[in-house]
Design an enzyme around this catalytic site. Structure first.
Site, PDB file in Angstrom:
ATOM      1  N   LYS A 280       2.554  -7.401  12.365  1.00 52.88           N
ATOM      2  CA  LYS A 280       1.739  -7.412  10.899  1.00 52.88           C
ATOM      3  C   LYS A 280       2.542  -8.636  10.442  1.00 52.88           C
ATOM      4  O   LYS A 280       3.339  -9.689   9.685  1.00 52.88           O
ATOM      5  CB  LYS A 280       2.161  -6.315  10.010  1.00 52.88           C
ATOM      6  CG  LYS A 280       1.234  -6.959   8.422  1.00 52.88           C
ATOM      7  CD  LYS A 280       1.623  -5.494   8.387  1.00 52.88           C
ATOM      8  CE  LYS A 280       1.261  -5.368   6.190  1.00 52.88           C
ATOM      9  NZ  LYS A 280       1.027  -3.771   5.732  1.00 52.88           N
TER      10      LYS A 280
ATOM     11  N   ARG B 224       0.802  -0.613   0.183  1.00 58.62           N
ATOM     12  CA  ARG B 224       0.333  -0.109  -0.061  1.00 58.62           C
ATOM     13  C   ARG B 224       0.781   1.398  -0.367  1.00 58.62           C
ATOM     14  O   ARG B 224       2.049   1.423   0.269  1.00 58.62           O
ATOM     15  CB  ARG B 224      -1.080  -0.113   0.976  1.00 58.62           C
ATOM     16  CG  ARG B 224      -1.985  -0.777   1.264  1.00 58.62           C
ATOM     17  CD  ARG B 224      -2.605  -0.613   2.087  1.00 58.62           C
ATOM     18  NE  ARG B 224      -3.428   0.348   2.175  1.00 58.62           N
ATOM     19  CZ  ARG B 224      -3.110   1.261   3.789  1.00 58.62           C
ATOM     20  NH1 ARG B 224      -2.478   0.897   4.401  1.00 58.62           N
ATOM     21  NH2 ARG B 224      -3.993   2.976   3.625  1.00 58.62           N
TER      22      ARG B 224
ATOM     23  N   ARG C  84       0.369   5.392  18.777  1.00 55.75           N
ATOM     24  CA  ARG C  84       0.434   5.959  19.322  1.00 55.75           C
ATOM     25  C   ARG C  84       1.639   5.525  20.806  1.00 55.75           C
ATOM     26  O   ARG C  84       2.924   6.270  21.493  1.00 55.75           O
ATOM     27  CB  ARG C  84      -0.281   7.075  20.194  1.00 55.75           C
ATOM     28  CG  ARG C  84      -0.595   8.143  19.367  1.00 55.75           C
ATOM     29  CD  ARG C  84      -1.199   9.685  19.752  1.00 55.75           C
ATOM     30  NE  ARG C  84      -1.060  10.366  20.757  1.00 55.75           N
ATOM     31  CZ  ARG C  84      -1.751  10.879  21.285  1.00 55.75           C
ATOM     32  NH1 ARG C  84      -2.839  11.167  21.239  1.00 55.75           N
ATOM     33  NH2 ARG C  84      -0.627  11.835  22.018  1.00 55.75           N
TER      34      ARG C  84
HETATM   35  C1  BTN Z   1       0.761  -3.354   2.219  1.00 56.67           C
HETATM   36  O1  BTN Z   1       0.191  -4.142   3.671  1.00 56.67           O
HETATM   37  O2  BTN Z   1       1.572  -2.789   1.815  1.00 56.67           O
HETATM   38  C2  BTN Z   1      -0.286  -4.672   1.602  1.00 56.67           C
HETATM   39  C3  BTN Z   1       0.708  -5.720   0.394  1.00 56.67           C
HETATM   40  C4  BTN Z   1       0.007  -6.802  -0.653  1.00 56.67           C
HETATM   41  C5  BTN Z   1       1.303  -7.306  -0.841  1.00 56.67           C
HETATM   42  C6  BTN Z   1       0.227  -8.659  -2.411  1.00 56.67           C
HETATM   43  S1  BTN Z   1       1.992  -9.840  -2.210  1.00 56.67           S
HETATM   44  C7  BTN Z   1       0.528 -10.165  -3.504  1.00 56.67           C
HETATM   45  C8  BTN Z   1      -0.572  -9.146  -4.471  1.00 56.67           C
HETATM   46  N1  BTN Z   1       0.690  -8.826  -5.453  1.00 56.67           N
HETATM   47  C9  BTN Z   1       1.476  -7.569  -5.389  1.00 56.67           C
HETATM   48  O3  BTN Z   1       2.204  -6.932  -5.805  1.00 56.67           O
HETATM   49  N2  BTN Z   1       0.661  -6.744  -3.983  1.00 56.67           N
HETATM   50  C10 BTN Z   1      -0.058  -7.733  -3.943  1.00 56.67           C
END
Ligand code: BTN
Length: 342
Positions: A199, A134, A338
């Site tokens: 995570k 993201r 925080r």
């Molecule tokens: C995040 O938490 O930032 C989102 C991560 C998403 C990763 C997955 S792996 C499969 C799919 N292909 C990608 O290029 N990204 C998502």
């Protein structure tokens, strides 16, 4: 123009895959035995091993015993994934594409969508050369360390509360993980899956086209399975706290094909009920797993930070934060705790 996304066309691609299949059991394999099984010379085996290592695959070698992976790895197998899906869901999937290496499974599915007659396609890759996270970040998942999957899905019509789609995906992930024995996973708005506040999985939803009429979305999921120590250190340097399924389930870790099938099945079920009923069908369940509820947070939006107490989500999936100026709603933002955990 960008080159179209496709499985990376590597020299000896099928030999590389055969070699990986031979090594997948995690046992030692002598170079000579591998050469015989592949029908090539020992020097050719060495070249293949070198090429795989250059791709970032950790193949250990021992002078007397030969080559092996640090632990067994189940490689993806489209037929096995399909067989692990209930029959009604199998019919909803037009294709299951498995590959050794691709730039990004999301990019691949964006470029190779299902046609609208059967709503979904699934793509899983052993490795991504440009996995996306993201907010423009990258997603790191070395060979065998996790699951990288993308599901392309056609909605006939935009569901009610469509902007909360990624929260629905979070609920699907919680359901899938619970059915595999993972208890205590939580959701960090908008859609990170946490375990013990670290995570475990991330979601990236991408779409092209209009937000009216038939709409195609690509739902990308990265779930940590068994993160090698160096990668863990690398990840901890950029984000706080990483969890993987191995620390939750130990040797009860599910087969990767089963993990993919379970996640896909829950996704397909949730997407179907999201289509019919909208986000209202998921709010309560999402709230039950809310990792931020009543927690002090910093919300970063448009280079401004707002601090307050997270107070759950609204009916459209926006984050509600209580501030000295009242409740503020955020439909898109970056949130950190925080107390220092993000
Ligand atoms: C995040 O938490 O930032 C989102 C991560 C998403 C990763 C997955 S792996 C499969 C799919 N292909 C990608 O290029 N990204 C998502």
């Amino acid at each position: 123009m960008n080159a179209a996304s496709r499985p990376l066309d590597l020299p000896d691609a099928s030999r590389r895959m055969q070699l990986l299949q031979l090594l997948a059991d995690g046992e030692f394999h002598a170079g000579e035995a591998l050469a015989k099984q592949l029908g090539v010379t020992r020097a050719a085996v060495w070249k293949l091993i070198t090429a795989l290592r250059e791709q970032g695959i950790n193949i250990e070698s021992h002078a007397r015993h030969g080559y092996h992976f640090p632990h067994a790895i189940q490689l993806y197998d489209a037929k096995r994934i399909a067989a692990l899906l209930p029959a009604d869901l199998q019919q909803r999937l037009r294709r299951i594409d498995t590959m050794l290496m691709v730039d990004s499974t999301n990019q691949y599915v964006l470029e190779h969508p299902a046609d609208q007659t059967s709503p979904a396609v699934l793509c899983v890759a052993e490795m991504q050369s440009a996995g996306r996270g993201r907010r423009g970040r990258s997603w790191l998942a070395p060979f065998g360390s996790g699951v990288c999957l993308s599901l392309g899905y056609w909605f006939d019509a935009v569901p009610n509360g469509f902007s909360a789609l990624s929260l629905v995906v979070g609920v699907a992930l919680i359901r899938a993980l619970r059915s595999l024995g993972v208890t205590g996973a939580q959701l960090k708005w908008p859609n990170d899956v946490l375990w013990q506040r670290r995570k475990l999985a991330g979601v990236l939803v991408e779409m092209r086209g209009e937000a009216a009429g038939p709409t195609h979305v690509v739902i990308g999921i990265g779930c940590n399975l068994r993160i090698p120590a160096p990668t863990r250190e690398q990840l901890v340097a950029t984000q706080t706290g990483v969890a993987d399924l191995y620390e939750v389930l130990g040797e009860q870790l599910p087969d990767r094909n089963l993990l993919v099938a379970t996640i896909s099945a829950e996704l397909l079920r949730c997407l179907a009920s999201f289509s019919r009923e909208g986000f209202v069908a998921f709010i309560h369940e999402w709230q039950q797993h809310d990792a931020l509820r009543n927690v002090e947070v910093n919300v970063l939006r448009a280079e401004q930070t707002v601090s307050g107490l997270a107070r759950g989500i609204s009916e459209d999936g926006s984050l509600l934060v209580e501030t000295p100026h009242g409740i503020q709603r955020f439909s898109s933002a970056e949130v950190s705790l925080r107390a220092g955990v993000s």
